[in-house]
Motif scaffolding. Structure first.
Motif, PDB file in Angstrom:
ATOM      1  N   THR A  10      -1.325  -4.894  -3.898  1.00  0.00           N
ATOM      2  CA  THR A  10      -2.605  -4.299  -3.497  1.00  0.00           C
ATOM      3  C   THR A  10      -3.373  -5.232  -2.562  1.00  0.00           C
ATOM      4  O   THR A  10      -3.982  -4.794  -1.593  1.00  0.00           O
ATOM      5  N   GLU A  11      -3.316  -6.531  -2.847  1.00  0.00           N
ATOM      6  CA  GLU A  11      -4.014  -7.508  -2.008  1.00  0.00           C
ATOM      7  C   GLU A  11      -3.368  -7.598  -0.627  1.00  0.00           C
ATOM      8  O   GLU A  11      -4.058  -7.683   0.395  1.00  0.00           O
ATOM      9  N   LEU A  12      -2.011  -7.566  -0.606  1.00  0.00           N
ATOM     10  CA  LEU A  12      -1.297  -7.608   0.676  1.00  0.00           C
ATOM     11  C   LEU A  12      -1.625  -6.379   1.528  1.00  0.00           C
ATOM     12  O   LEU A  12      -1.839  -6.488   2.739  1.00  0.00           O
ATOM     13  N   LEU A  13      -1.659  -5.219   0.886  1.00  0.00           N
ATOM     14  CA  LEU A  13      -1.954  -3.989   1.626  1.00  0.00           C
ATOM     15  C   LEU A  13      -3.356  -4.036   2.220  1.00  0.00           C
ATOM     16  O   LEU A  13      -3.585  -3.623   3.354  1.00  0.00           O
ATOM     17  N   GLU A  14      -4.316  -4.571   1.451  1.00  0.00           N
ATOM     18  CA  GLU A  14      -5.699  -4.659   1.912  1.00  0.00           C
ATOM     19  C   GLU A  14      -5.834  -5.631   3.070  1.00  0.00           C
ATOM     20  O   GLU A  14      -6.478  -5.346   4.082  1.00  0.00           O
ATOM     21  N   LYS A  15      -5.204  -6.816   2.929  1.00  0.00           N
ATOM     22  CA  LYS A  15      -5.250  -7.810   4.007  1.00  0.00           C
ATOM     23  C   LYS A  15      -4.563  -7.287   5.250  1.00  0.00           C
ATOM     24  O   LYS A  15      -5.002  -7.528   6.372  1.00  0.00           O
ATOM     25  N   GLY A  16      -3.440  -6.597   5.048  1.00  0.00           N
ATOM     26  CA  GLY A  16      -2.694  -6.045   6.171  1.00  0.00           C
ATOM     27  C   GLY A  16      -3.514  -5.066   6.986  1.00  0.00           C
ATOM     28  O   GLY A  16      -3.487  -5.089   8.216  1.00  0.00           O
ATOM     29  N   LYS A  17      -4.287  -4.214   6.307  1.00  0.00           N
ATOM     30  CA  LYS A  17      -5.120  -3.226   7.005  1.00  0.00           C
ATOM     31  C   LYS A  17      -6.117  -3.910   7.937  1.00  0.00           C
ATOM     32  O   LYS A  17      -6.369  -3.445   9.044  1.00  0.00           O
ATOM     33  N   LYS A  18      -6.688  -5.029   7.476  1.00  0.00           N
ATOM     34  CA  LYS A  18      -7.666  -5.751   8.292  1.00  0.00           C
ATOM     35  C   LYS A  18      -7.038  -6.298   9.566  1.00  0.00           C
ATOM     36  O   LYS A  18      -7.708  -6.494  10.566  1.00  0.00           O
ATOM     37  N   LEU A  19      -5.725  -6.580   9.508  1.00  0.00           N
ATOM     38  CA  LEU A  19      -5.002  -7.088  10.677  1.00  0.00           C
ATOM     39  C   LEU A  19      -4.245  -5.982  11.398  1.00  0.00           C
ATOM     40  O   LEU A  19      -3.415  -6.247  12.258  1.00  0.00           O
ATOM     41  N   ASN A  20      -4.540  -4.726  11.021  1.00  0.00           N
ATOM     42  CA  ASN A  20      -3.861  -3.566  11.606  1.00  0.00           C
ATOM     43  C   ASN A  20      -2.364  -3.595  11.343  1.00  0.00           C
ATOM     44  O   ASN A  20      -1.558  -3.201  12.182  1.00  0.00           O
ATOM     45  N   ILE A  21      -1.986  -4.106  10.169  1.00  0.00           N
ATOM     46  CA  ILE A  21      -0.592  -4.123   9.725  1.00  0.00           C
ATOM     47  C   ILE A  21      -0.512  -3.239   8.484  1.00  0.00           C
ATOM     48  O   ILE A  21      -1.022  -3.592   7.425  1.00  0.00           O
ATOM     49  N   HIS A  22       0.102  -2.087   8.613  1.00  0.00           N
ATOM     50  CA  HIS A  22       0.173  -1.128   7.519  1.00  0.00           C
ATOM     51  C   HIS A  22       1.525  -1.271   6.810  1.00  0.00           C
ATOM     52  O   HIS A  22       2.562  -0.882   7.327  1.00  0.00           O
ATOM     53  N   LEU A  23       1.496  -1.814   5.598  1.00  0.00           N
ATOM     54  CA  LEU A  23       2.719  -2.278   4.936  1.00  0.00           C
ATOM     55  C   LEU A  23       3.330  -1.270   3.974  1.00  0.00           C
ATOM     56  O   LEU A  23       4.412  -1.532   3.440  1.00  0.00           O
ATOM     57  N   ALA A  24       2.667  -0.168   3.721  1.00  0.00           N
ATOM     58  CA  ALA A  24       3.223   0.816   2.790  1.00  0.00           C
ATOM     59  C   ALA A  24       4.446   1.485   3.418  1.00  0.00           C
ATOM     60  O   ALA A  24       4.360   2.057   4.504  1.00  0.00           O
ATOM     61  N   ALA A  25       5.603   1.365   2.767  1.00  0.00           N
ATOM     62  CA  ALA A  25       6.843   1.944   3.304  1.00  0.00           C
ATOM     63  C   ALA A  25       7.862   2.120   2.178  1.00  0.00           C
ATOM     64  O   ALA A  25       7.677   1.621   1.061  1.00  0.00           O
ATOM     65  N   GLY A  26       8.952   2.833   2.507  1.00  0.00           N
ATOM     66  CA  GLY A  26      10.027   3.024   1.529  1.00  0.00           C
ATOM     67  C   GLY A  26      10.988   1.858   1.494  1.00  0.00           C
ATOM     68  O   GLY A  26      11.472   1.458   0.435  1.00  0.00           O
ATOM     69  N   VAL A  27      11.279   1.289   2.692  1.00  0.00           N
ATOM     70  CA  VAL A  27      12.203   0.150   2.797  1.00  0.00           C
ATOM     71  C   VAL A  27      11.697  -0.833   3.845  1.00  0.00           C
ATOM     72  O   VAL A  27      10.899  -0.471   4.724  1.00  0.00           O
ATOM     73  N   TYR A  28      12.183  -2.090   3.735  1.00  0.00           N
ATOM     74  CA  TYR A  28      11.764  -3.162   4.638  1.00  0.00           C
ATOM     75  C   TYR A  28      12.992  -3.950   5.086  1.00  0.00           C
ATOM     76  O   TYR A  28      13.985  -4.047   4.363  1.00  0.00           O
ATOM     77  N   ASP A  29      12.903  -4.523   6.294  1.00  0.00           N
ATOM     78  CA  ASP A  29      13.971  -5.398   6.778  1.00  0.00           C
ATOM     79  C   ASP A  29      13.372  -6.465   7.689  1.00  0.00           C
ATOM     80  O   ASP A  29      12.367  -6.229   8.364  1.00  0.00           O
ATOM     81  N   VAL A  30      13.992  -7.633   7.693  1.00  0.00           N
ATOM     82  CA  VAL A  30      13.545  -8.760   8.511  1.00  0.00           C
ATOM     83  C   VAL A  30      14.607  -9.084   9.548  1.00  0.00           C
ATOM     84  O   VAL A  30      15.802  -9.152   9.230  1.00  0.00           O
ATOM     85  N   VAL A  31      14.179  -9.301  10.782  1.00  0.00           N
ATOM     86  CA  VAL A  31      15.064  -9.685  11.882  1.00  0.00           C
ATOM     87  C   VAL A  31      14.508 -10.962  12.515  1.00  0.00           C
ATOM     88  O   VAL A  31      13.322 -11.015  12.860  1.00  0.00           O
ATOM     89  N   LEU A  32      15.344 -11.993  12.663  1.00  0.00           N
ATOM     90  CA  LEU A  32      14.959 -13.225  13.344  1.00  0.00           C
ATOM     91  C   LEU A  32      15.592 -13.224  14.724  1.00  0.00           C
ATOM     92  O   LEU A  32      16.785 -12.919  14.871  1.00  0.00           O
TER      93      LEU A  32
END
Length: 568
Positions: free
Chosen positions: A163-185
């Motif tokens: 919940t804290e990550l989602l709230e912080k993300g919104k302030k930075l215009n990063i919307h983190l709610a999703a079904g799946v996630y992946d990281v690419v370097l």
């Protein structure tokens, strides 16, 4: 100088305006003239003047029609209409078009010059305002990028509630709610080893990558300094994620391959279902990314395929050395030196594990083979450290005497652990040298900033140019060494100077902002409140209150002291 263009069909009038006003002395550049709107229009489009002086009644195309056309192409241009008709309808139409000034003939040179100068002053102020607005946007974007980098670390820590990550993300215009996630370097650099400079292709390619990330929905880019960038991908399900990822990776490789002068490497993590598991995707992407020291550039390594890669290289558990299984290209000190030069401490374990896997599981079971590999890596590492300038005594103190190395061969795990520790120690020595190397560069940069903090022209680019390295490289070094971005350091310095002036001078807030490098008083006030949690006025009043209280305390203490002395 602001550019002036004249359109007038009466030749006497045109020559008079052109020759009777000392344009250059008054700070203007008289760039051209025409006898009617039809001739003037293509010339104006080419010359892009700041101010157009035009008669209203001319053959072929009158001043009003010309103004309509010009305003469509050059909306910021200022137009002065000269008219022999003091009629309301003409003036009303000119206003509707966006004409700046409407002067009724006859107009003296002095009156025309006065109007031009007044308009010129307004244009200069507007240009200055735009300049500071652009600087403001640039600084805000840099601060936002730094906030996003810090937020990324919070995501990867796995310790912050969702919940804290989602709230912080919104302030930075990063919307983190999703079904799946992946990281690419992703890393991109010149085909030749980087030496602190970069070609025109590299920054242009990075700009394109940034635009791609910004324009692609549910893909967020985070800067990793000289180690490239990280992309966090979000989608509804794994099937859609694979398609999104494949499309995105193709666009990335197309950008990097376009010029033929750049190299890239991509490590792709495993897809995860929960936000708090993103650090697992990052860890798997890091393992895949560490293969850049073992295989050629311009490759994509997927974490999900790494076991297959190892299986393709690996062999039996027999302790005999299988020459068919062995890739002699991997037994190359260049690989070790490359990692020692560019690798990160956090990648050491991945590197050794992958390096051993590349040699074949059957081969590394052989003590004889492990002795050969360890000996080769020992002397390769010693040679690297000697190149850094360390003497033999320092090397032995860190790595131990080579005669005692036989103790590490009883098991594969012991050998690996020894090599990991050895490489970590070598990289620590490397980083000490790096700190000394960059220390003088950072000191030079900070001295330059201290001397020029009040200049409106100071920027990341100007400071990087002063210390003679690229802006991107300087930004990474400065952030790494100082623990804050260049703009954070500059802002903190300016705020400290502003606070001194607020407490020790009678200057107005706007004057103080100007004195510390902010020509826009609103921007200065905004930054001051953001960084100090109060307005400049509140800070000054608070300081006066504290000073008054200190004075009263000192006065009361003095009275008590005098009273005591009288009793004595």
């Amino acid at each position: 100088m602001l550019k002036v263009f004249l359109v007038e069909d009466e030749i006497v009038m045109r020559e008079g305006i052109k020759n009777n006003i000392p344009w250059e002395e008054e700070g203007f550049d008289f760039v051209g003239e025409a006898s009617d709107g039809e001739l003037a229009y293509p010339m104006i489009r080419k010359l892009c003047p700041d101010i157009i002086i035009t008669d209203i009644k001319m053959p072929f195309m009158d001043g009003l029609e010309l103004s309509r056309l010009v305003k469509k192409d050059l909306p910021d241009v200022s137009i002065i209409i000269l008219s022999g008709y003091d009629e309301f309808e003409y003036a009303k139409e000119a206003i509707r078009i966006g004409v700046t000034e409407y002067l009724v003939k006859p107009v003296s040179s002095a009156k025309l010059l006065e109007a031009v100068k007044e308009i010129g002053s307004r244009i200069e102020k507007e240009n200055e305002k735009k300049k500071y607005l652009e600087q403001f946007k640039k600084e805000m974007k840099e601060m936002e990028l730094h906030e996003k980098e810090k937020f990324l670390h919070e995501i990867l820590s796995g310790r912050i509630p969702m919940t804290e990550l989602l709230e912080k993300g919104k302030k930075l215009n990063i919307h983190l709610a999703a079904g799946v996630y992946d990281v690419v370097l992703f890393m991109m650099r010149q085909a030749e080893d980087m030496d602190g400079t970069c070609s025109k292709e590299l920054p242009a390619a990075w700009d394109t990558v940034m635009e791609l990330a910004e324009q692609t929905e549910n893909i967020y880019m985070f800067n990793r300094g000289i180690d490239g960038v990280e992309f966090l991908l979000l989608d509804e399900n794994e099937k859609r994620m694979e398609q999104k990822r494949d499309d995105f990776l193709k666009e990335l490789t197309d950008i990097a391959s376009k010029s033929g002068e750049l190299q890239y490497f991509i490590g792709v993590g495993n897809v995860v279902n929960r936000l708090r598991e993103v650090h697992e995707s990052y860890e798997s992407a890091s393992k895949a990314f560490s293969y850049r020291y073992l295989i050629s550039s311009n490759r994509i390594v997927y974490a999900e395929h790494m076991e297959e890669m190892r299986a393709g290289i690996g062999g039996s558990d027999d302790a005999d050395i299988d020459l068919k299984e062995l890739d002699f290209g991997k037994i190359d000190r260049k690989i070790i030196k490359n990692f020692l030069t560019k690798g990160l401490l956090e990648e050491v374990s991945h590197f050794i594990e992958d390096y051993f896997s590349s040699l074949g599981s059957g081969n590394v079971e052989s003590i004889l083979f492990r002795q050969y590999i360890t000996t080769d890596m020992y002397f390769g590492t010693v040679a690297f450290v000697e190149e850094l300038g360390y003497d033999a005594d320092s090397i032995i103190a860190v790595f131990g005497d080579f005669k005692a190395i036989s103790e590490v061969f009883p098991s594969v795990e012991k050998t690996k652990e020894y090599l990991k520790n050895m490489i970590r120690e070598a990289m620590n020595l490397r980083d000490r040298i790096s700190v000394k190397k960059y220390g003088s560069l950072i000191d030079d940069a900070k001295a330059y900033i201290e001397h020029n903090f009040d200049s409106e022209d100071i920027s990341l680019n100007s400071v990087a140019a002063h210390v003679n390295i690229s802006a991107s490289h300087f930004s990474s070094i400065f952030s790494g060494e100082e623990g804050q971005t260049f703009i954070e350091h500059l802002t903190a310095l300016r705020m400290d100077k502003a606070k001194q002036l607020l407490m020790c001078s009678s200057l107005k807030s706007s004057e103080i902002g100007y004195a510390v490098g902010y020509k826009d008083p609103h921007y200065f006030s905004y930054l001051f409140k953001k960084t100090q949690n109060c307005t400049p006025k509140e800070y000054r009043m608070r300081g006066k209150a504290v000073n008054a209280e200190s004075t009263r305390n000192a006065y009361n203490t003095g009275n008590a002291y005098r009273a005591g002395m009288e009793e004595v």
